[in-house]
Design an enzyme around this catalytic site. Structure first.
Site, PDB file in Angstrom:
ATOM      1  N   GLY A 202      15.305   5.302  -0.762  1.00  0.00           N
ATOM      2  CA  GLY A 202      15.635   5.405   0.521  1.00  0.00           C
ATOM      3  C   GLY A 202      15.101   6.493   1.186  1.00  0.00           C
ATOM      4  O   GLY A 202      14.485   6.714   2.252  1.00  0.00           O
TER       5      GLY A 202
ATOM      6  N   GLY B 160      18.142   1.151  -5.096  1.00  0.00           N
ATOM      7  CA  GLY B 160      18.946   1.355  -6.221  1.00  0.00           C
ATOM      8  C   GLY B 160      18.022   0.281  -7.648  1.00  0.00           C
ATOM      9  O   GLY B 160      17.874   0.897  -8.491  1.00  0.00           O
TER      10      GLY B 160
ATOM     11  N   ARG C 200      14.619  -6.907   7.156  1.00  0.00           N
ATOM     12  CA  ARG C 200      15.183  -7.637   6.152  1.00  0.00           C
ATOM     13  C   ARG C 200      14.858  -9.173   6.376  1.00  0.00           C
ATOM     14  O   ARG C 200      14.692  -9.990   5.499  1.00  0.00           O
ATOM     15  CB  ARG C 200      16.395  -7.485   5.407  1.00  0.00           C
ATOM     16  CG  ARG C 200      16.317  -6.083   5.166  1.00  0.00           C
ATOM     17  CD  ARG C 200      17.683  -5.512   4.570  1.00  0.00           C
ATOM     18  NE  ARG C 200      17.746  -4.243   3.864  1.00  0.00           N
ATOM     19  CZ  ARG C 200      18.771  -3.524   3.377  1.00  0.00           C
ATOM     20  NH1 ARG C 200      19.695  -4.116   3.515  1.00  0.00           N
ATOM     21  NH2 ARG C 200      18.322  -2.455   2.538  1.00  0.00           N
TER      22      ARG C 200
ATOM     23  N   LYS D 292      18.527  16.742  -6.661  1.00  0.00           N
ATOM     24  CA  LYS D 292      19.394  17.092  -7.902  1.00  0.00           C
ATOM     25  C   LYS D 292      18.525  16.374  -9.296  1.00  0.00           C
ATOM     26  O   LYS D 292      18.232  15.248  -9.215  1.00  0.00           O
ATOM     27  CB  LYS D 292      20.658  16.822  -8.100  1.00  0.00           C
ATOM     28  CG  LYS D 292      21.707  17.776  -7.270  1.00  0.00           C
ATOM     29  CD  LYS D 292      23.237  17.208  -7.326  1.00  0.00           C
ATOM     30  CE  LYS D 292      23.991  18.048  -6.579  1.00  0.00           C
ATOM     31  NZ  LYS D 292      25.319  17.700  -6.577  1.00  0.00           N
TER      32      LYS D 292
END
Length: 399
Positions: A357, A380, A39, A200
């Site tokens: 991820g 996210g 990063r 899920k």
């Protein structure tokens, strides 16, 4: 999405101060040292572009979750030293991200110099996008640059509030991300194929509902495929399955049909009686799963179908693995499909964009992350973008 301001659009920056939001939420080892500088390196393009034009570069970042409290163990001070090594130039550090400490630290560097300000989340107003804090922080700079797509789904002071108070631009890393996403779903070359995996359905309902209206074909894999298979009446044994979401799956399939999106589910699967590495397993058709077996991967026939779909596509968007790729041998479908995508992207036959991820880990496991057109590390934010949601940090940069 591509209609945003870039740092090349900024006027003369000589002697000006650029407040630059970066993602320096880096992993640290037990010795308090940065253990992965990925990063930090991703910020180099923006920092060097700005400093090369004579600007003072004041870096804003969060680290961990201090929840508005000053926690010494979450100070960015060690990161300043690590970034200096990556940059090959001094990086000053300020003990605060606003006020006298910050302004004095900025005043102490020359044009072209770099200073890292203390953890923005030490301020309780940061995550609340507090107007007073934003006003105070804006006093420090002449322009604002957002280079942290990973935090763009948050409406915080350092990601959104500042962009409403100063001339705002996307940094190099941010613009690469936005340009890649535009090619993937904004104005893509068609046909578009999406691969969505994961455990899920419940965690990706919004994603699936958005994609069926945007793509031409959708591969559903991983544990969530079991729920779709069960909704179609296929036996799934003791597999991970959200039986209560059968109606939701049928609704998504109906919407896909209406939109002309082809849903691709496993036709053969790898099953085992226990979830363990190298567990005894067999490959069977989707109608042959026994009551005491669980589906842990897609089979070779399914991989072949996915590969054919890739050959028909011009653009691929990938989020999530096709099976329990963390344990062998249930990584085979994910690895095989990822390699097929990587080969086609590398040869220019496919624009392949991936993110999330588990996805990044799966592509690294397959050794093909570098072959994809673009791999986003913004979990996210990437997911919310795929869900079709507006990202506050990006909206604030639009012309």
């Amino acid at each position: 999405m591509a209609d945003f301001k870039r740092i090349d659009d900024a006027d003369d920056l000589t002697g000006k101060t650029a407040l630059v939001r970066v993602d320096f939420n880096v992993p640290m080892n037990d010795a308090g040292e940065v253990s992965d500088d990925t990063r930090l390196r991703s910020a180099l393009g923006t920092v060097q572009s700005l400093s090369g034009r004579g600007a003072k570069v004041a870096l804003l970042a969060h680290f961990g979750r201090p929840k508005g409290e000053v926690k010494p163990e979450l100070s960015l001070r060690p990161v300043a030293a690590a970034f200096a090594k990556v940059l090959g130039a001094p990086v000053a550090f300020a003990d605060d991200c606003v006020g006298e400490a910050a302004s004095n630290a900025i005043a102490s560097i020359q044009g072209g110099g770099v200073v890292l300000l203390e953890n923005t989340r030490f301020k309780p107003g940061e995550t609340k996008n507090n107007d007073d804090l934003a006003d105070e922080m804006a006093k420090l700079g002449d322009i604002y640059v957002n280079d942290a797509f990973s935090a763009a789904h948050r409406a915080h002071v350092s990601t959104e509030g500042l962009a409403r108070r100063l001339p705002a631009y996307a940094g190099r890393s941010m613009e690469r991300e936005l340009d890649a996403l535009e090619k993937a779903l904004g104005q893509p070359e068609r046909p578009v194929l999406a691969v969505v995996g994961g455990a899920k359905v419940s965690s990706k309902i919004d994603l699936l509902k958005n994609l069926v209206s945007k793509v031409d074909a959708l591969v559903i894999g991983g544990g969530m495929a079991n729920t779709f298979l069960a909704a179609r009446g296929h036996p799934v044994g003791k597999s991970l399955c959200e039986h209560d979401l059968a109606d939701t799956c049928r609704e998504i399939e109906a919407n896909a049909k209406a939109a002309g999106c082809d849903i691709i589910l496993p036709q053969d699967v790898v099953v085992a009686k226990e979830f363990a590495a190298n567990a005894e397993n067999r490959t069977c058709s989707i109608g042959e799963v026994a009551d005491d077996e669980m589906i842990l991967d897609a089979g070779p026939q399914t991989v072949g179908i996915v590969t054919i779909a890739m050959d028909a596509a011009k653009t691929l968007v990938w989020n999530g693995p096709l099976g329990a790729f963390e344990i062998e041998p249930f990584d085979k479908a994910t690895v095989a499909a990822a390699k097929a995508a990587g080969e086609r992207a590398k040869s220019g036959k496919l624009i392949a964009v991936a993110g999330g991820g588990d996805t990044v880990a799966a592509l690294n496991h397959a050794g093909v992350a570098d072959d994809f057109s673009f791999v986003s590390t913004a979990g996210g934010a990437f997911l919310e973008w795929m869900e079709g949601k507006a990202l506050p940090g990006v909206e604030a940069l639009k012309k």
